[in-house]
Scaffold this motif. Structure first.
Motif, short mmCIF file in Angstrom:
data_model
loop_
_atom_site.label_atom_id
_atom_site.label_comp_id
_atom_site.label_asym_id
_atom_site.label_seq_id
_atom_site.Cartn_x
_atom_site.Cartn_y
_atom_site.Cartn_z
N ASN A 177 1.04 -2.46 -6.22
CA ASN A 177 -0.24 -2.14 -5.58
C ASN A 177 -0.10 -2.44 -4.09
O ASN A 177 -0.51 -3.48 -3.59
N ILE A 178 0.49 -1.47 -3.37
CA ILE A 178 0.78 -1.68 -1.96
C ILE A 178 -0.40 -1.21 -1.12
O ILE A 178 -0.89 -0.09 -1.28
N GLN A 179 -0.86 -2.07 -0.23
CA GLN A 179 -1.96 -1.74 0.66
C GLN A 179 -1.42 -1.36 2.03
O GLN A 179 -0.40 -1.85 2.47
N GLY A 180 -2.12 -0.48 2.70
CA GLY A 180 -1.72 -0.07 4.05
C GLY A 180 -1.77 -1.24 5.00
O GLY A 180 -2.69 -2.06 4.97
N GLY A 181 -0.79 -1.31 5.86
CA GLY A 181 -0.72 -2.41 6.82
C GLY A 181 -1.01 -1.96 8.23
O GLY A 181 -1.62 -0.92 8.46
N GLU A 182 -0.54 -2.76 9.16
CA GLU A 182 -0.73 -2.42 10.56
C GLU A 182 0.35 -1.46 11.01
O GLU A 182 1.25 -1.09 10.26
N LYS A 183 0.25 -1.07 12.27
CA LYS A 183 1.20 -0.11 12.82
C LYS A 183 2.61 -0.68 12.80
O LYS A 183 2.82 -1.88 12.96
N ILE A 394 10.01 3.47 5.86
CA ILE A 394 9.22 2.76 4.85
C ILE A 394 8.13 1.94 5.52
O ILE A 394 6.97 1.93 5.08
N LEU A 395 8.46 1.24 6.60
CA LEU A 395 7.44 0.47 7.32
C LEU A 395 6.37 1.38 7.90
O LEU A 395 5.18 1.06 7.89
N ALA A 396 6.80 2.53 8.45
CA ALA A 396 5.82 3.48 8.98
C ALA A 396 4.93 4.02 7.88
O ALA A 396 3.71 4.22 8.08
N ALA A 397 5.50 4.25 6.68
CA ALA A 397 4.69 4.74 5.56
C ALA A 397 3.68 3.70 5.11
O ALA A 397 2.55 4.03 4.76
N LEU A 405 -1.05 7.02 1.79
CA LEU A 405 -0.08 5.93 1.66
C LEU A 405 0.92 6.19 0.54
O LEU A 405 2.13 6.06 0.73
N ALA A 406 0.44 6.59 -0.65
CA ALA A 406 1.34 6.75 -1.79
C ALA A 406 2.38 7.85 -1.54
O ALA A 406 3.58 7.66 -1.78
N ASN A 407 1.93 8.99 -1.02
CA ASN A 407 2.86 10.09 -0.76
C ASN A 407 3.86 9.73 0.33
O ASN A 407 5.06 10.01 0.20
#
Length: 594
Positions: A177-183, A394-397, A405-407
């Motif tokens: 369950n990965i949540q979007g992070g910062e830039k 991966i970090l950018a995604a 996020l998932a795609n």
């Protein structure tokens, strides 16, 4: 007491050497900085020249359903924009908008891996003036190409048949369950952006907008004019034709003739213009792109030549021996096998720092050319660069919005799994390091026939992809009918060549050599004479096109490269224990005399 005359000049001489070395080091850093900035500007120039065309290529969703066509489109688009991360971001935008399925995007991602490897191959061309340096540099650059091509040849059919990359990455994305992070952190860009953004800034959303079918993006310029904007969202009453056009039944009021509803209205206000030099220039994107393309290529080639000159003046004698030994020596037995994997980690880490595999591989190419880094060491460094650029993706995604996020993460993981699979196949066992042997063979050919380097680049990165694309567009029947005989002929030629070298007794007498064929069919000498005639007519008398008498004499003395490998620089060989490398005493004697 009087000072000895032998001691008085020593201090000024030592001080002069220290100041000279420090000055050369600062100049080297400055030229390296300009070299990296010129690569960034070169990428922007290619996007201005071909970015919209790249977006148009991606609009053909039906074409991308063909795996071979998707692979070729990935190669060509990355060549046009000179950035695998830009190509990947376009793919993410198309997948997120529903125009492209993730499974159809896998061949495109493989193609971006091939397209991004052309940059260091072009950088190697700048060392064509010296035959031995060119042999090493071109081999060191093309080892990356061969790895990518061989990986695609193996894993594209496997992916089409089984879909293992798609299934594996889908499982990984669904498991966490990965949540979007910062830039994504920008490390090297903090240093280079002040210069590159003062020259040009691009609105990269335009290319993605064209690829996703946004009609407004087609008429927009890629040159970013407003760097600071403000978007205001207000809730307003609007008249709509009927209740079905309301935002919701609770927010809908109808009278006899009209219906009213509440809509969120977004208005963007331009606050501050950008400060780059092309912000108010009345020129088309194509004209500005061509100007930047010419200037960036001039700066890139000049910086590369100066870097090589500086490195040659700094890395001599004992200093060169120490550096070469540190970079190329393996750990003691039984841990020698660990050295290559540490080099892979170093390549991945350095690529993560510079945020570009093209920049890192282009930076080590001149070092391979002057003999500081061997091709055996450059190979794992290039493999690490492939891993490093995927970790950046991966970090950018993970910094992407929730709806994409998932795609974005799955596409970045597909790129990562593809490169790791290639490393597992082509690196752990020394026998499977075929890219090194192929790169060495190509380096020997291009050193003798330097025009063949241009033929290789044009064929492998333009003609071959376009040929495969044409066959795939004609249908599977045409592709199989034309492609299978060609592939079968290539396999037969490879098998016969191997048997000629290893087991000639297994072949009929006529196949012990290719002399039964016309000379032009098995040798480049006739073609070399044609090129020489054409070059003479075109008054091409530069050092890259013909060998001077001094160079011919030097090569004759050096034995034509029979005793020196492409990664051995004679200027750096003083004091090296050749006995460790060669068991034949005569070869040791000849190499030492050389």
């Amino acid at each position: 007491p009087p000072v000895s005359p032998h001691l008085s000049p020593s201090l000024p001489t030592s001080l002069f050497l220290v100041v000279t070395s420090a000055g050369k080091g600062l100049l080297l850093l400055g030229f390296l900085y300009m070299f990296i900035c010129s690569l960034d500007i070169l990428s922007s120039a290619f996007q201005l020249v071909g970015g919209k065309a790249a977006g148009d290529i991606f609009t053909e969703g039906s074409v991308l359903s063909n795996p071979l066509a998707g692979l070729v489109i990935g190669v060509l688009v990355t060549l046009l924009v000179q950035s695998s991360s830009t190509s990947s971001s376009i793919v993410v935008s198309m997948v997120s908008s529903g125009l492209l399925q993730v499974q159809m995007a896998v061949p495109v991602i493989m193609g971006t891996n091939i397209g991004t490897s052309v940059t260091n191959t072009l950088v190697a061309m700048t060392q064509a003036g010296d035959r031995n340096k060119f042999r090493r540099a071109f081999a060191g650059a093309t080892v990356h190409d061969f790895f990518n091509w061989l990986s695609v040849l193996v894993f594209l059919p496997l992916e089409v048949a089984s879909g293992y990359m798609y299934k594996l990455t889908k499982l990984l994305v669904d498991s966490f369950n990965i949540q979007g992070g910062e830039k994504t952190p920008e490390l090297l860009h903090v240093i280079t952006d002040p210069l590159t953004k003062a020259i040009i800034e691009l609105d990269k959303s335009v290319i993605s907008g064209i690829a996703t079918g946004d009609p407004a993006a087609r008429n927009k310029s890629l040159i970013l004019k407003w760097c600071k904007t403000f978007t205001n969202v207000t809730l307003r009453n609007e008249t709509v034709p009927g209740p079905e056009n309301c935002t919701s039944p609770a927010l809908c009021w109808c009278s006899q003739d009209l219906c009213y509803t509440l809509h969120n209205i977004s208005e963007t206000y331009n606050i501050q213009t950008c400060n780059h030099i092309f912000v108010n220039v009345d020129l088309s994107d194509l004209a500005i792109g061509l100007i930047l393309l010419a200037l960036s290529l001039l700066v890139l080639c000049s910086c590369l030549i100066l870097i090589v000159k500086l490195l040659n003046s700094m890395l001599k004698g004992q200093v060169a021996m120490v550096i070469k030994k540190v970079l190329n020596t393996d750990f003691p037995f039984p841990f020698g096998w660990v050295t290559g994997y540490i080099a892979i980690l170093v390549g991945a880490g350095m690529t993560f720092i510079v945020q570009s595999s093209s920049v890192f591989t282009s930076a080590i190419t001149p070092l391979v050319g002057i003999g500081v880094i061997s091709i055996e060491r450059a190979y794992p460094l290039s493999l690490g660069a492939n891993i490093g650029t995927t970790t950046t993706a991966i970090l950018a995604a993970m910094a992407a919005p929730g709806d994409t996020l998932a795609n974005a993460l799955q596409i970045a993981l597909i790129h990562f799994v593809f490169n790791v699979s290639g490393i597992i196949l082509w690196y752990p066992i020394p026998f499977t390091r075929i890219p090194i042997r192929l790169a060495k063979a190509l380096g020997d050919i291009t050193a003798e026939y330097r025009w063949f380097a241009g033929v290789y680049i044009i064929s492998c990165f333009f003609l071959l992809p376009l040929f495969v694309f044409g066959l795939s567009m004609a249908g599977w029947k045409v592709l199989v009918g034309v492609g299978v005989p060609i592939v079968a002929l290539l396999i037969i030629v490879i098998v016969v060549n191997v048997l000629q070298a290893r087991l000639p007794r297994c072949l009929p007498a006529v196949l012990h050599s290719w002399d039964f064929l016309p000379l032009w069919a098995h040798s480049l000498e006739p073609w070399d004479r044609v090129v020489a005639v054409v070059a003479a007519k075109c008054c091409c008398c530069c050092k890259c096109c013909q060998t001077g008498p001094e160079e011919e004499e030097e090569e004759e003395k050096g034995g034509g490269g029979h005793f020196l490998e492409m990664y051995d620089n004679p200027a750096m060989m003083n004091g090296v224990d050749w006995g460790e490398k060669r068991e034949d005493k005569e070869d040791v004697l000849k190499a030492t005399q050389l």
